[in-house]
Motif scaffolding. Structure first.
Motif, PDB file in Angstrom:
ATOM      1  N   PRO A   6       0.832  -1.209   0.000  1.00 30.48           N
ATOM      2  CA  PRO A   6       0.000   0.000   0.000  1.00 30.48           C
ATOM      3  C   PRO A   6       0.860   1.249   0.000  1.00 30.48           C
ATOM      4  CG  PRO A   6       0.004  -1.030   2.168  1.00 30.48           C
ATOM      5  CD  PRO A   6       0.690  -1.985   1.248  1.00 30.48           C
ATOM      6  N   MET A   7       0.304   2.339  -0.481  1.00 31.69           N
ATOM      7  CA  MET A   7       1.061   3.590  -0.538  1.00 31.69           C
ATOM      8  C   MET A   7       1.611   3.947   0.841  1.00 31.69           C
ATOM      9  SD  MET A   7      -0.143   7.225  -2.116  1.00 31.69           S
ATOM     10  CE  MET A   7       0.999   8.598  -2.263  1.00 31.69           C
ATOM     11  N   ASP A   8       0.774   3.825   1.867  1.00 32.27           N
ATOM     12  CA  ASP A   8       1.246   4.007   3.239  1.00 32.27           C
ATOM     13  C   ASP A   8       1.687   2.640   3.741  1.00 32.27           C
ATOM     14  OD1 ASP A   8       1.773   4.554   5.862  1.00 32.27           O
ATOM     15  OD2 ASP A   8      -0.301   4.946   6.443  1.00 32.27           O
ATOM     16  N   ASP A   9       2.985   2.403   3.693  1.00 31.30           N
ATOM     17  CA  ASP A   9       3.508   1.072   4.033  1.00 31.30           C
ATOM     18  C   ASP A   9       4.166   1.027   5.411  1.00 31.30           C
ATOM     19  OD1 ASP A   9       5.686   2.625   3.350  1.00 31.30           O
ATOM     20  OD2 ASP A   9       6.747   1.012   2.328  1.00 31.30           O
ATOM     21  N   LYS A  10       3.891   2.017   6.235  1.00 31.05           N
ATOM     22  CA  LYS A  10       4.497   2.051   7.566  1.00 31.05           C
ATOM     23  C   LYS A  10       3.605   1.354   8.598  1.00 31.05           C
ATOM     24  CE  LYS A  10       7.461   6.082   6.913  1.00 31.05           C
ATOM     25  NZ  LYS A  10       7.897   7.389   7.433  1.00 31.05           N
ATOM     26  N   LYS A  11       3.235   0.138   8.270  1.00 26.87           N
ATOM     27  CA  LYS A  11       2.424  -0.675   9.161  1.00 26.87           C
ATOM     28  C   LYS A  11       3.360  -1.586   9.959  1.00 26.87           C
ATOM     29  CE  LYS A  11      -1.472   0.791   7.339  1.00 26.87           C
ATOM     30  NZ  LYS A  11      -2.431   1.630   8.071  1.00 26.87           N
ATOM     31  N   PRO A  12       3.061  -1.788  11.236  1.00 25.15           N
ATOM     32  CA  PRO A  12       3.940  -2.660  12.031  1.00 25.15           C
ATOM     33  C   PRO A  12       3.943  -4.091  11.495  1.00 25.15           C
ATOM     34  CG  PRO A  12       2.452  -1.418  13.448  1.00 25.15           C
ATOM     35  CD  PRO A  12       1.966  -1.229  12.046  1.00 25.15           C
ATOM     36  N   ARG A  13       5.122  -4.646  11.288  1.00 25.93           N
ATOM     37  CA  ARG A  13       5.267  -6.087  11.071  1.00 25.93           C
ATOM     38  C   ARG A  13       5.717  -6.682  12.389  1.00 25.93           C
ATOM     39  NH1 ARG A  13       5.789  -8.023   5.960  1.00 25.93           N
ATOM     40  NH2 ARG A  13       5.218  -9.927   7.055  1.00 25.93           N
ATOM     41  N   THR A  14       5.352  -7.915  12.649  1.00 25.71           N
ATOM     42  CA  THR A  14       5.697  -8.554  13.909  1.00 25.71           C
ATOM     43  C   THR A  14       6.632  -9.736  13.662  1.00 25.71           C
ATOM     44  OG1 THR A  14       3.855 -10.107  13.839  1.00 25.71           O
ATOM     45  CG2 THR A  14       3.433  -7.931  14.831  1.00 25.71           C
ATOM     46  N   LEU A  15       7.314 -10.169  14.702  1.00 29.44           N
ATOM     47  CA  LEU A  15       8.170 -11.350  14.600  1.00 29.44           C
ATOM     48  C   LEU A  15       7.333 -12.567  14.197  1.00 29.44           C
ATOM     49  CD1 LEU A  15      10.756 -12.962  14.948  1.00 29.44           C
ATOM     50  CD2 LEU A  15      10.386 -12.928  17.427  1.00 29.44           C
ATOM     51  N   TYR A  16       6.164 -12.684  14.788  1.00 31.10           N
ATOM     52  CA  TYR A  16       5.264 -13.791  14.453  1.00 31.10           C
ATOM     53  C   TYR A  16       4.920 -13.758  12.960  1.00 31.10           C
ATOM     54  CZ  TYR A  16       1.012 -16.698  14.676  1.00 31.10           C
ATOM     55  OH  TYR A  16       0.063 -17.660  14.477  1.00 31.10           O
ATOM     56  N   GLY A  17       4.574 -12.584  12.452  1.00 31.01           N
ATOM     57  CA  GLY A  17       4.220 -12.446  11.047  1.00 31.01           C
ATOM     58  C   GLY A  17       5.388 -12.699  10.119  1.00 31.01           C
ATOM     59  N   ILE A  18       6.594 -12.234  10.495  1.00 27.22           N
ATOM     60  CA  ILE A  18       7.787 -12.453   9.664  1.00 27.22           C
ATOM     61  C   ILE A  18       8.134 -13.929   9.606  1.00 27.22           C
ATOM     62  CG2 ILE A  18      10.280 -12.064   9.523  1.00 27.22           C
ATOM     63  CD1 ILE A  18       8.648  -9.674   8.564  1.00 27.22           C
ATOM     64  N   LEU A  19       8.051 -14.626  10.735  1.00 27.37           N
ATOM     65  CA  LEU A  19       8.361 -16.055  10.753  1.00 27.37           C
ATOM     66  C   LEU A  19       7.409 -16.846   9.860  1.00 27.37           C
ATOM     67  CD1 LEU A  19       9.160 -16.605  14.539  1.00 27.37           C
ATOM     68  CD2 LEU A  19      10.752 -16.911  12.631  1.00 27.37           C
TER      69      LEU A  19
ATOM     70  N   SER B 220       3.640 -25.733   8.051  1.00 29.28           N
ATOM     71  CA  SER B 220       2.862 -25.938   9.274  1.00 29.28           C
ATOM     72  C   SER B 220       1.666 -26.855   9.037  1.00 29.28           C
ATOM     73  CB  SER B 220       2.397 -24.595   9.839  1.00 29.28           C
ATOM     74  OG  SER B 220       1.420 -23.997   9.000  1.00 29.28           O
ATOM     75  N   ASP B 221       1.129 -26.828   7.839  1.00 27.51           N
ATOM     76  CA  ASP B 221      -0.062 -27.615   7.547  1.00 27.51           C
ATOM     77  C   ASP B 221       0.241 -29.098   7.435  1.00 27.51           C
ATOM     78  OD1 ASP B 221      -2.830 -27.676   7.147  1.00 27.51           O
ATOM     79  OD2 ASP B 221      -2.595 -27.814   4.976  1.00 27.51           O
ATOM     80  N   VAL B 222       1.505 -29.452   7.200  1.00 24.46           N
ATOM     81  CA  VAL B 222       1.848 -30.868   7.035  1.00 24.46           C
ATOM     82  C   VAL B 222       2.558 -31.442   8.254  1.00 24.46           C
ATOM     83  CG1 VAL B 222       1.995 -30.655   4.533  1.00 24.46           C
ATOM     84  CG2 VAL B 222       4.063 -30.349   5.887  1.00 24.46           C
ATOM     85  N   CYS B 223       2.932 -30.600   9.212  1.00 21.71           N
ATOM     86  CA  CYS B 223       3.651 -31.122  10.371  1.00 21.71           C
ATOM     87  C   CYS B 223       2.940 -30.845  11.692  1.00 21.71           C
ATOM     88  CB  CYS B 223       5.080 -30.586  10.420  1.00 21.71           C
ATOM     89  SG  CYS B 223       5.206 -28.807  10.704  1.00 21.71           S
ATOM     90  N   LEU B 224       1.845 -30.093  11.664  1.00 22.77           N
ATOM     91  CA  LEU B 224       1.095 -29.794  12.879  1.00 22.77           C
ATOM     92  C   LEU B 224      -0.374 -30.157  12.692  1.00 22.77           C
ATOM     93  CD1 LEU B 224       2.520 -26.278  13.824  1.00 22.77           C
ATOM     94  CD2 LEU B 224       3.163 -28.458  14.811  1.00 22.77           C
ATOM     95  N   ASP B 225      -1.034 -30.482  13.803  1.00 31.29           N
ATOM     96  CA  ASP B 225      -2.457 -30.827  13.735  1.00 31.29           C
ATOM     97  C   ASP B 225      -3.303 -29.612  13.339  1.00 31.29           C
ATOM     98  OD1 ASP B 225      -1.977 -33.421  14.439  1.00 31.29           O
ATOM     99  OD2 ASP B 225      -2.224 -33.057  16.576  1.00 31.29           O
ATOM    100  N   LYS B 226      -2.904 -28.458  13.807  1.00 30.72           N
ATOM    101  CA  LYS B 226      -3.673 -27.235  13.545  1.00 30.72           C
ATOM    102  C   LYS B 226      -2.785 -26.242  12.811  1.00 30.72           C
ATOM    103  CE  LYS B 226      -6.487 -23.660  15.799  1.00 30.72           C
ATOM    104  NZ  LYS B 226      -6.967 -23.116  17.087  1.00 30.72           N
ATOM    105  N   GLN B 227      -3.222 -25.797  11.655  1.00 33.89           N
ATOM    106  CA  GLN B 227      -2.417 -24.867  10.856  1.00 33.89           C
ATOM    107  C   GLN B 227      -2.327 -23.510  11.535  1.00 33.89           C
ATOM    108  OE1 GLN B 227      -3.967 -23.959   6.998  1.00 33.89           O
ATOM    109  NE2 GLN B 227      -2.051 -23.153   6.237  1.00 33.89           N
ATOM    110  N   LEU B 228      -1.097 -23.003  11.631  1.00 34.73           N
ATOM    111  CA  LEU B 228      -0.899 -21.645  12.121  1.00 34.73           C
ATOM    112  C   LEU B 228      -1.206 -20.663  11.008  1.00 34.73           C
ATOM    113  CD1 LEU B 228       2.455 -22.100  14.061  1.00 34.73           C
ATOM    114  CD2 LEU B 228       0.250 -21.575  15.054  1.00 34.73           C
ATOM    115  N   LYS B 229      -1.732 -19.544  11.361  1.00 38.32           N
ATOM    116  CA  LYS B 229      -2.059 -18.542  10.353  1.00 38.32           C
ATOM    117  C   LYS B 229      -1.380 -17.227  10.717  1.00 38.32           C
ATOM    118  CE  LYS B 229      -6.541 -20.514   9.125  1.00 38.32           C
ATOM    119  NZ  LYS B 229      -6.092 -20.990   7.827  1.00 38.32           N
TER     120      LYS B 229
END
Length: 437
Positions: free
Chosen positions: A34-47, A56-65
């Motif tokens: 987006p034009m305004d790209d100064k949105k916080p990214r998180t460690l969780y989101g980067i990983l 995650s979908d093939v090695c865990l029972d519940k997919q992380l999102k």
């Protein structure tokens, strides 16, 4: 002592040689940031921005999102991702991502853990909110001495997205990016995003074709417009959905199928129409001079991405002269890809993503490629979607290149000067030549 000095000299040379990244998604994926790209990214989101989410979908029972696009997600605790990290810590994919995070957001512990989670998270959020995603990525590219980066894009990317930026910001982006047009949607294949890009292209060009000839004219305008807007290559991802083998189809048969509507065709009939359209798209690319990058190898079933399926293209007289990069080394059929690069003048062997898949595989394949293929036919890139994963992958690529070349110097196969020349070819010169820059 002299040999150690020479190897140190080689190490320093590889670390400081400019890198032309042959494969990336990090500058806003298919449609841009987006034009305004100064949105916080998180460690969780980067990983979870790159490959760990897929696994995650093939090695865990519940997919992380991951957090939804443009959604601020600052409160994800470490224990929400710990189960995934526990089973993925041995992956080269995770190692590269972790070390990229460490390089840009330093931490002393051996791994990402509960003790450093909050500190790293705050550092990531600070970088993205202070600089914005685009500037942060450009800063990281400069830090890593990556001065050109092939970005897998769509027509809306080089029109709608780039036009939404200020003149100065657009200039900065295009100083780094070398856009590659994903063709799949125009052959009624590909992921949903490619189909969306096709529909958007009708509106962008104000072209609404009613028959096959009008559609081919529309496709011509798509590639022409993409090139005028700074596009430098075209890309095929079809092996995710079907075989790479493209057969010649009579135009009369294609007209019949097109008139029926691609949504109404059987799988086999759609395949025939796709063959016709894909070949026509590549002929257009050849006429307009952008080279072709093909996703090969990794696919289900693996036979879809077998690089041997591309032999038809190299023997097609109407495509003579079209440069084709066999991307991702054709793995697990890398031997076939190497034979093709040895055989066909316009065939390039591209290791993009291969080192990130596996350090061991990347090192072995790079060593064999240097021994088997003229060095001017070897390309390499990162294939990442975030600045952090990209950073770790650049470090990994330079390390593997040094390991392979240093071993050949130690074994008196190469002189240090020859090793330097090979490194420069793989990191920079070959990509410049491939793109006719």
């Amino acid at each position: 002592m002299q040999r150690k000095y020479k190897l140190y000299e080689l190490r320093k040379f590889i670390d400081n040689t400019p890198f032309f990244d042959m494969h990336s998604h990090m500058a806003g994926f298919e449609f841009g940031t987006p034009m305004d790209d100064k949105k916080p990214r998180t460690l969780y989101g980067i990983l979870l921005n790159d490959y760990l989410l897929y696994l995650s979908d093939v090695c865990l029972d519940k997919q992380l999102k991951p957090p939804k696009k443009n959604e601020v997600d600052v409160n994800q605790p470490y224990h929400n991702i710990e189960p995934l990290l526990q089973v993925c810590r041995g992956l080269t994919t995770y190692e590269a991502l972790r070390e990229g995070i460490r390089f840009l957001h330093p931490f002393e512990e051996k791994d990402i853990c509960k003790q450093n989670w909050e500190k790293i998270d705050k550092s990531i959020q600070k970088a993205y909110t202070r600089y914005g995603e685009r500037k942060w990525q450009r800063m990281v590219c400069e830090k890593m001495k990556v001065f050109k980066q092939v970005h897998m894009a769509t027509l809306p990317y080089v029109t709608n997205h780039l036009n939404s930026l200020s003149k100065e910001e657009k200039k900065r982006q295009m100083g780094l990016l070398v856009p590659s047009l994903v063709l799949d949607g125009y052959a009624f294949s590909g992921f949903e995003v490619q189909h969306k890009a096709r529909e958007m292209s009708f509106d962008i060009l104000k072209r609404y074709p009613g028959n096959l000839q009008e559609y081919l004219s529309f496709c011509n305008d798509v590639i022409e417009t993409f090139k005028k807007k700074g596009g430098r290559s075209v890309k095929l991802l079809i092996s995710y959905f079907r075989t790479l083998k493209i057969e010649k189809v009579e135009k009369k048969r294609a007209q019949q199928l097109f008139s029926a509507g691609y949504q109404n065709l059987s799988k086999d009939a759609l395949h025939v129409l796709q063959d016709f359209l894909l070949r026509e798209l590549l002929i257009l690319a050849k006429e307009k001079n952008p080279p072709l990058i093909v996703h090969t190898g990794n696919s289900i079933p693996p036979s879809n991405g077998d690089p041997e399926n591309l032999v038809n293209l190299f023997r097609d007289k109407d495509l003579s002269g079209l440069k084709i990069s066999i991307c991702h080394s054709g793995w697990p059929c890398e031997g076939k890809a190497m034979i093709m690069a040895r055989t066909f003048r316009n065939c390039y062997f591209d290791l993009s993503w291969t080192p990130l898949l596996s350090h061991s595989i990347g090192r072995r394949i790079l060593s064999e490629a240097i021994e088997m293929i003229p060095v001017n036919k070897i390309l390499i890139g990162t294939d990442c979607g975030s600045a952090e994963c990209f950073t770790g992958t650049v470090i990994l690529i330079r390390n593997i290149l040094y390991e392979v070349l240093a071993e050949k110097v130690k074994n008196n196969i190469l002189s240090v000067e020859s090793a330097k020349s090979i490194a420069k070819s793989i990191l920079w010169d070959n990509a410049v030549e491939f793109h006719n820059l």
